[in-house]
Design an enzyme around this catalytic site. Structure first.
Site, PDB file in Angstrom:
ATOM      1  N   GLU A 180      -3.954   1.570  -7.590  1.00 12.30           N
ATOM      2  CA  GLU A 180      -4.328   2.725  -6.775  1.00 12.30           C
ATOM      3  C   GLU A 180      -3.427   3.915  -7.118  1.00 12.30           C
ATOM      4  O   GLU A 180      -2.320   4.044  -6.563  1.00 12.30           O
ATOM      5  CB  GLU A 180      -4.141   2.402  -5.284  1.00 12.30           C
ATOM      6  CG  GLU A 180      -5.022   1.312  -4.759  1.00 12.30           C
ATOM      7  CD  GLU A 180      -5.293   1.500  -3.264  1.00 12.30           C
ATOM      8  OE1 GLU A 180      -6.460   1.658  -2.901  1.00 12.30           O
ATOM      9  OE2 GLU A 180      -4.332   1.521  -2.476  1.00 12.30           O
ATOM     10  N   HIS A 240       0.862  -1.192   0.000  1.00  6.51           N
ATOM     11  CA  HIS A 240       0.000   0.000   0.000  1.00  6.51           C
ATOM     12  C   HIS A 240       0.899   1.242   0.000  1.00  6.51           C
ATOM     13  O   HIS A 240       1.964   1.245   0.615  1.00  6.51           O
ATOM     14  CB  HIS A 240      -0.908  -0.006   1.230  1.00  6.51           C
ATOM     15  CG  HIS A 240      -1.972   1.042   1.150  1.00  6.51           C
ATOM     16  ND1 HIS A 240      -1.721   2.362   1.446  1.00  6.51           N
ATOM     17  CD2 HIS A 240      -3.271   0.973   0.770  1.00  6.51           C
ATOM     18  CE1 HIS A 240      -2.830   3.060   1.261  1.00  6.51           C
ATOM     19  NE2 HIS A 240      -3.789   2.246   0.853  1.00  6.51           N
TER      20      HIS A 240
HETATM   21  C1  PEP Z   1      -6.691   3.378   0.192  1.00  4.16           C
HETATM   22  O1  PEP Z   1      -6.082   3.876   1.133  1.00  4.16           O
HETATM   23  O2  PEP Z   1      -6.329   2.296  -0.284  1.00  4.16           O
HETATM   24  C2  PEP Z   1      -7.831   4.093  -0.348  1.00  4.16           C
HETATM   25  C3  PEP Z   1      -8.280   3.713  -1.514  1.00  4.16           C
HETATM   26  O3  PEP Z   1      -8.331   5.109   0.407  1.00  4.16           O
HETATM   27  P1  PEP Z   1      -9.613   6.009   0.065  1.00  4.16           P
HETATM   28  O4  PEP Z   1     -10.691   5.081  -0.400  1.00  4.16           O
HETATM   29  O5  PEP Z   1      -9.956   6.675   1.339  1.00  4.16           O
HETATM   30  O6  PEP Z   1      -9.191   6.963  -1.004  1.00  4.16           O
END
Ligand code: PEP
Length: 263
Positions: A176, A106
């Site tokens: 992400e 992450h």
């Molecule tokens: C994350 O931290 O993986 C994430 C997607 O956070 P958020 O949904 O709050 O943007």
């Protein structure tokens, strides 16, 4: 070692709640988990995973087994089993308490020093223990020339360095883009589609076309119950990694139901 990773039907969407360092009390954690479990039991096309902080995992685990509601962890040690590693939690220990998925790489962990090489060691440890890694990848920023694609490619290749092909079907990738995490808005659906295809392509270069078609690619970054259906329908991802909205039980339950309606 025998893998006991669940085979997810191809059409099921995988929705993962990353609770991060929330909530503060065990009581609150149990309440959130109960509400999510109850809702997930009535869904037909969603597999739900919640990833509470380590100390809450056991208490958030439902006594009623469910094929499509699972526990996940937010991190793990590179060390496989046991030993003199103060503060570490091994994949074997996580398996022992019923965890099925582990988030690795992450961006919040990478920002604190988790390099691609550490990610790759953790992925190996998790797979060796018979669990599924959810490997997070994503660029810090985008540029017109598309250099972010190289960043993404290198991150995927290095995070999966030395992982035998026999494990390819146990791996989940979470795309992400860092700038979309904790933001006001998610990435544009069309861009999510382009990136998820790219992630699958890199995966297929590593493990073969069949693995590339089968691998689950999730999107994460400012997902909520309002934007989740379009992200899946237009972004054509296999599921979502949800941060903030995943500890807001009513919002997360709405999100699960909205995705379930997509069929
Ligand atoms: C994350 O931290 O993986 C994430 C997607 O956070 P958020 O949904 O709050 O943007």
């Amino acid at each position: 070692m025998q893998s006991y990773v669940t085979i997810i039907p191809m059409n099921k969407k995988l929705i993962v709640g990353n609770w991060k360092m929330n909530p503060v009390t065990l009581d609150e954690a149990k309440k959130i988990a109960r509400k999510i479990k109850r809702a997930s039991d009535s869904l037909v096309s969603v597999e739900t995973v919640i990833c509470p902080p380590f100390p809450f995992i056991v208490s958030c685990t439902s006594k009623n087994e469910s094929k499509f509601f699972h526990m996940g962890a937010q991190s793990v040690s590179v060390e496989v089993d046991r030993g003199p590693f103060t503060g570490e939690v091994s994949a074997t220990m996580l398996k022992e308490i019923g965890v099925k998925y582990v988030i690795i790489g992450h961006s919040e962990q990478r920002a604190r020093g988790e390099s691609d090489s550490i990610v790759s060691k953790k992925v190996k440890a998790v797979l060796d223990a018979g669990l599924s890694p959810i490997i997070c990848v994503g660029e810090a920023s985008r540029d017109e020339a598309g250099a972010y694609l190289d960043t993404l490619k290198n991150q995927i290749k290095q995070s999966l360095a030395d992982i035998p092909a026999k494990f390819s079907s146990d791996i989940v990738l979470a795309y992400e883009p860092i700038w979309a995490i904790g933001a006001q808005e998610a990435m544009k659906n069309e861009d999510i589609y382009e990136s998820s295809l790219f992630v699958k392509k890199v995966f297929s270069d590593l493990f073969g076309p069949d693995a590339g078609v089968k691998v689950k690619v999730l999107y994460g970054g400012s997902v909520n119950y309002r934007n989740a259906p379009d992200i899946i329908a237009i972004g054509k991802v296999d599921g979502l990694l949800v941060g903030r909205e995943s500890v807001n039980a009513p919002g997360f339950v709405e999100l699960l139901k909205a995705v379930d309606l997509l069929k």
